[in-house]
Design an enzyme around this catalytic site. Structure first.
Site, PDB file in Angstrom:
ATOM      1  CB  ALA A 131      -0.841   0.015   1.084  1.00  0.00           C
ATOM      2  CE1 TYR A 161       8.771  -2.212   1.612  1.00  0.00           C
ATOM      3  CE2 TYR A 161       6.774  -0.839   1.744  1.00  0.00           C
ATOM      4  CZ  TYR A 161       7.547  -2.169   1.771  1.00  0.00           C
ATOM      5  OH  TYR A 161       6.829  -3.291   2.029  1.00  0.00           O
ATOM      6  CE  LYS A 165       7.431  -4.010  -1.554  1.00  0.00           C
ATOM      7  NZ  LYS A 165       7.824  -5.260  -1.494  1.00  0.00           N
ATOM      8  CG  ASN A 190      -0.011  -1.788   7.937  1.00  0.00           C
ATOM      9  OD1 ASN A 190       1.158  -1.356   8.206  1.00  0.00           O
ATOM     10  ND2 ASN A 190      -0.842  -0.690   7.624  1.00  0.00           N
ATOM     11  CB  ALA A 205       1.579  -0.069  14.447  1.00  0.00           C
ATOM     12  CE  LYS A 212       6.666   1.029  21.456  1.00  0.00           C
ATOM     13  NZ  LYS A 212       6.404   2.403  20.889  1.00  0.00           N
ATOM     14  NE  ARG A 234      -0.191   3.594   8.611  1.00  0.00           N
ATOM     15  CZ  ARG A 234      -0.190   4.866   8.621  1.00  0.00           C
ATOM     16  NH1 ARG A 234      -1.508   5.715   8.929  1.00  0.00           N
ATOM     17  NH2 ARG A 234       1.051   5.629   8.660  1.00  0.00           N
TER      18      ARG A 234
END
Ligand code: NAD
Length: 350
Positions: A131, A161, A165, A190, A205, A212, A234
């Site tokens: 994407a 990046y 692509k 993602n 993420a 975390k 996202r």
């Protein structure tokens, strides 16, 4: 339901399937998916030494080769009926915003691999696009309009990046147009799930936030640091949907040389994703926003009109279910690493 995956029925169980990037997350899962479907002739390739692969599937030919080298690509493609080219130097925003040269250099893998596949006479070639190939000017608002396939042009891709692509997609299209090789191009949105990178600087993420939260619980830290202000949005696709989608896209004749979104259309903000992970973990943390950290585009979602129309299917694992499984897997990885065991997907290489 529509089913255009016609070529699936003609593929034989002992046809040689080559999967590149197989020491990593998605390609490693793809190898395992094909193996579980009874394919007996699979060649898995990655530049990492074998002990560093995230997953190794027994009975699969596993080779450690650097595919930015032409001769290694020729060795990789030898005898193949299908090539799934997923090898790339990549990571989450922390990686692609800081290592643009490495991202661009993946063009070496893609140019050599497609040429080697063509020379080997493969029947079909799959390329994992992203994407990040979409025009970034359409992604400046968290309340974005979902991206449809035509939104890649006029082009203003993610620097490094995303441009790599886009050019590699064009290679696929021209190998089909000029040389008649069947190519398939999926633009992944993602991807997350067990066996994905969860530490070391390349994690994305969902895995980073899960880690975390686990770290905060383990160390009694009441805070969690979030990159940006948390308003970025996202969509996130579970790994099982991703490998199924790759298989369907590769074998759909209507999709030859035609880029297609492979992602969910379940848009969520990073703040809401944190709340979801906190909920799964049964904890509430104080949010500290790092406004200098990489945050990527303001919003990005997948328009799934085309995939639903062509395949009669779209990725449909809910984020809550997928994140529950991912969280439990990372928690186990964290505990294993603490106990001194080797955890390759959480390996710190920088
Ligand atoms: P990953 O980093 O886990 O896997 C990529 C693998 O490619 C790594 O194991 C790496 O060692 C290998 N590799 C890199 N350079 C190589 C070389 N020169 N020769 C051989 N192997 C090499 O990443 P992933 O998440 O599994 O991504 C797989 C593909 O999907 C990539 O092309 C990526 O750009 C694309 N993609 C992924 C996502 C996502 O959310 N994970 C989103 C969009 C696109």
């Amino acid at each position: 339901m529509k089913n255009n995956a016609t070529a699936l029925t003609t593929r034989k169980k002992d046809d040689l399937i080559v999967v590149t990037g197989a020491g990593g997350f998605i390609a490693g899962s793809l190898v395992s998916y094909f193996h579980n479907q009874g394919f007996t002739n699979i060649r898995a390739i990655d530049k990492k030494p074998l002990p560093m692969w995230y997953q190794r599937t027994a009975g699969v030919e596993s080779l450690s080769l650097d595919l930015s080298d032409r001769e290694n690509c020729e060795r990789a493609a030898e005898g193949a009926v299908e090539v799934y080219n997923l090898a790339a130097d990549m990571g989450g925003m922390g990686f692609i915003e800081n290592f643009r040269v490495e991202c661009l250099r993946s063009i070496l893998i893609n140019t050599h691999m497609i040429e080697a596949a063509y020379n080997a006479g493969v029947d079909r070639f799959f390329f994992s696009s992203s994407a990040c190939a979409y025009n970034t000017t359409l992604q400046k608002d968290p309340n974005v309009r979902a991206l449809k396939e035509t939104d890649a042009y006029p082009a203003m891709a993610e620097r490094g990046y995303g441009w790599e692509k886009l050019v590699s997609e064009m290679f696929c299209q021209e190998y089909t147009a000029e040389r008649g090789m069947k190519t398939a191009i999926a633009r992944f949105h993602n991807v997350y799930g067990p066996n994905g990178t969860w530490d070391g600087g390349r994690e994305k993420a969902p895995a980073a936030l899960a880690r975390k939260v686990i770290e905060a619980i383990e160390t009694n830290d009441p805070n969690i640091t979030i990159w940006g202000d948390g308003s970025q949005t996202r969509s996130f696709m579970y790994i099982d949907d991703c490998v199924k989608g790759i298989d369907m896209i590769m074998h759909c004749d209507e999709l030859i040389a035609t880029p297609i979104n492979l992602g969910t259309s379940e848009l969520i903000s990073i703040n809401d994703l944190v709340s979801l992970v906190e909920d799964i973990a049964g904890v509430k943390l104080k949010r500290v926003y790092d406004l200098n950290a990489p945050r990527g585009v303001a919003g990005r979602n997948s328009d799934n009109t085309f995939i639903k129309q062509v395949l009669g299917w779209e990725p449909d694992t809910s984020l809550r279910i997928g994140m529950q499984k991912t969280y439990q897997w990372i928690k186990q990885q964290y505990a294993d690493r603490k106990a001194g065991k080797v955890t390759t997907a959480g390996y710190k290489d920088n």
